[in-house]
Design an enzyme around this catalytic site. Structure first.
Site, PDB file in Angstrom:
ATOM      1  N   LYS A   1     -13.113  -0.326  10.803  1.00 24.74           N
ATOM      2  CA  LYS A   1     -12.900   0.937  10.057  1.00 24.74           C
ATOM      3  C   LYS A   1     -14.256   1.119   9.155  1.00 24.74           C
ATOM      4  O   LYS A   1     -14.796   0.120   8.601  1.00 24.74           O
ATOM      5  CB  LYS A   1     -11.739   0.863   9.450  1.00 24.74           C
ATOM      6  CG  LYS A   1     -11.656   2.138   8.366  1.00 24.74           C
ATOM      7  CD  LYS A   1     -10.256   1.828   7.545  1.00 24.74           C
ATOM      8  CE  LYS A   1      -9.839   3.104   6.933  1.00 24.74           C
ATOM      9  NZ  LYS A   1      -8.468   3.013   6.042  1.00 24.74           N
TER      10      LYS A   1
ATOM     11  N   SER B   1      -5.385   6.693   6.724  1.00 32.12           N
ATOM     12  CA  SER B   1      -6.756   6.876   7.114  1.00 32.12           C
ATOM     13  C   SER B   1      -7.536   6.023   7.760  1.00 32.12           C
ATOM     14  O   SER B   1      -8.639   6.431   8.166  1.00 32.12           O
ATOM     15  CB  SER B   1      -7.438   6.714   5.559  1.00 32.12           C
ATOM     16  OG  SER B   1      -7.320   5.235   5.208  1.00 32.12           O
TER      17      SER B   1
ATOM     18  N   SER C   1      -2.245   3.590   5.280  1.00 30.69           N
ATOM     19  CA  SER C   1      -3.171   3.872   5.921  1.00 30.69           C
ATOM     20  C   SER C   1      -3.547   3.091   7.460  1.00 30.69           C
ATOM     21  O   SER C   1      -4.377   3.463   8.130  1.00 30.69           O
ATOM     22  CB  SER C   1      -4.643   4.041   5.116  1.00 30.69           C
ATOM     23  OG  SER C   1      -4.603   4.830   4.201  1.00 30.69           O
TER      24      SER C   1
END
Lengths: 96, 463
Positions: free
Chosen positions: B72, B147, B171
């Site tokens: 990420k 996210s 997330s």
């Protein structure tokens, strides 16, 4: 809880977020709505309840006072928008 | 003829789980070079459709090696551009690795690329990225969840062996659920946060997003443990004792919170989740109805505490030492910074921040009481399956409400696993398993027993 554009202006200044007047208007609406929602917490009886700021309950976690390797000056300056003589360039604090 | 053979080989290699990949490499069925090249080839074809990756490692393309993982873009990778999905970091090159990256590299993992995410991990859909939203591989008109949108989409589309995400309010678990794969939020303090761009420091955790539960367990073993840089990362290292692994769920008590099956839960999702629970019962578990009475206040508490911590953390983005200027923060970031600044300012601190922190205690206590009676808690991850791009983006509050089942684990600090348990109209549904603080072992084991008794992971999106 209605947040006026003026209050948003004040909060934005505290947070160092430059906003246009249109943005102040838009955020005042959105933030008012969110604050209106979170106000339901007032319904909860929290007398005699301690706040939780850290779920681990750890406090004052220390280490030995020894110097360990860290970033070199060059590495630290790698992403600086402006640098001079091995230092970050910033706005003067004491300027007239 | 040769081309279709190659295509087949690429397909086969990229479909392997992390565990299967490690076995294949050990057995010399294929090389690390072939493995990496297969993933790069697939990314070239599919990434333009789904926008999972923001950056692909040039170094790795030139010199393919290791077990390729997608990271990420809010996690620092040395010398590989790290943007956190934000315009202000669009050219930021970290001078150091996050601890988790060093730990993965020690295990022979290579950073394949950096995945898209909501700007500074603020979002539940993936739509807040400054670099365009990621699309859900199961349906390109739908959100992948956020996210950790890019990481989840990359795993679902077989564009990496596994991925890392972060979870502050869901997330990891939300995109895992919407993309039909596995996501684990470890207990707060299990994995060092050093090098993960902070959102809310008392909530954030880095965790694995994987093709199977077994893969998630392995990655957790690799990344966890104290490093001296995260004061809250406790000394207990996670290592599964294989002797304790169960084959069925006999003797296990599973709590079903009545508050997680009420209003707001989509009927289709409820049906699929209840069928999964029936399966758990068939496998030997005892289902116990429980109550988490402060559930309805979770979102309100979360959306005061987290923006407050954000407003403090985001003061560091001064545009002097690195990055662009604050005027270029996206809307959601500005909203949360202002919400937090307001909640913490004098005159309002007691009414908002201190009050929310007390409600946090009550929520944590709700879980502690329930865990005296049951071993794990099970329920949905998301009230709905993936929604349309743009559908919730106009109203921040509507978006926040989709976090209702995930934020409580972050408030309490307990671990949470999301794994596939079915579909509604072709869109994945995730089952959430919550455990006692520092009891990842039990939730992973329950997940693995369920996974092995079902076939959900054999389904793949048709891209």
């Amino acid at each position: 809880m209605k947040l006026t554009s003026d209050q948003v202006k004040k909060v934005a200044k505290l947070a160092n977020l430059p906003l246009t007047p249109q943005e102040e208007e838009k955020y005042s609406e959105q933030l008012s709505k969110i604050l209106g929602y979170v106000e339901q917490l007032n319904q909860v009886d929290t007398s005699n309840v301690e706040p939780t700021f850290n779920v681990t309950g750890l406090n004052n976690v220390m280490r030995e006072d020894e110097a360990i390797p860290s970033l070199s000056q060059q590495e630290a300056l790698l992403n600086a928008p402006q640098k001079k003589e091995g230092m970050f360039v910033t706005k003067g604090v004491f300027e007239e | 003829m040769q081309n279709s053979k190659l295509q087949s080989k690429i397909q086969n290699l990229t479909e392997l789980t992390l565990t299967e990949t490690l076995k294949g490499l050990e057995d010399k069925a294929f090389s690390e070079k072939e493995l990496n090249e297969a993933y790069f080839e697939k990314i070239t074809i599919l990434n333009p459709k789904i926008n999972a990756f923001l950056t692909i490692s040039e170094d790795l393309q030139k010199n393919p090696r290791g077990i390729p993982a997608a990271i990420k873009d809010s996690i620092l990778t040395k010398n590989i551009k790290t943007t956190a999905g934000s315009k202000i970091l669009s050219n930021f090159i970290p001078p150091y690795n996050a601890t988790v990256i060093n730990k993965l590299e020690e295990q022979g993992v290579s950073v394949l690329g950096k995945t898209n995410c909501d700007e500074f991990t603020m979002g539940s859909s993936g739509e807040n990225s400054a670099f365009g939203p990621t699309k859900n591989p199961w349906n390109l008109e739908k959100v992948p969840g956020g996210s950790s949108s890019g990481s989840a989409a990359a795993v679902a589309a077989d564009l990496c062996t596994f991925a890392l995400g972060t979870d502050t309010g869901g997330s990891i678990r939300m995109p895992a659920s919407l993309c039909g794969i596995v996501g684990l939020k470890p207990s707060y303090g299990r994995v060092s946060r050093y090098g993960a761009i902070a959102m809310a420091s008392s909530f954030d955790q880095i965790g694995p997003i994987t093709k199977t539960v077994g893969d998630a367990r392995l990655v957790l073993e690799w990344i966890c443990g104290p490093d001296g840089f995260d004061s809250n990362c406790a000394s207990s290292k996670f290592k599964v004792q294989s002797s304790k692994l169960r084959n069925d769920l006999k003797g296990l008590k599973i709590g079903l919170p009545k508050e997680y099956f009420g209003k707001g839960l989509d009927k289709g999702v409820e049906k699929v989740v209840r069928e999964a629970i029936k399966k758990l019962e068939e496998l030997g578990a005892e289902i116990v109805e429980v109550s988490l009475p402060h559930t309805e206040y979770g979102i309100a508490a979360y959306y005061i505490l987290v923006p407050s911590e954000i407003s403090s953390n985001y003061a560091r983005f001064d545009g002097i030492r690195y990055g662009g200027t604050r005027v270029d923060f996206g809307e959601e970031v500005k909203r949360r910074i202002m919400l937090g600044t307001y909640s913490l300012s004098s005159g309002y601190y007691d009414d908002y921040y201190a009050k929310a922190a007390k409600v946090r205690t009550l929520i944590k206590q709700d879980f502690e009481k329930v865990f005296e009676k049951v071993d794990v808690i099970v329920g949905p991850v998301s009230p709905t399956t993936a929604w349309n791009l743009g559908e919730k983006a106009q109203d921040p509050l509507t978006m926040y409400l989709s976090d209702v089942y995930t934020i409580t684990a972050n408030l309490a600090g307990i671990p949470g696993l999301s794994l596939p348990c079915g579909f509604v109209d072709g869109l994945p549904v995730g089952l959430q398993i919550l455990g006692k603080y520092m009891d990842e072992e039990t939730i992973l084991n329950v997940g693995e027993v369920y996974e092995q008794a079902t076939e959900w992971r054999k389904e793949k999106p048709k891209l």
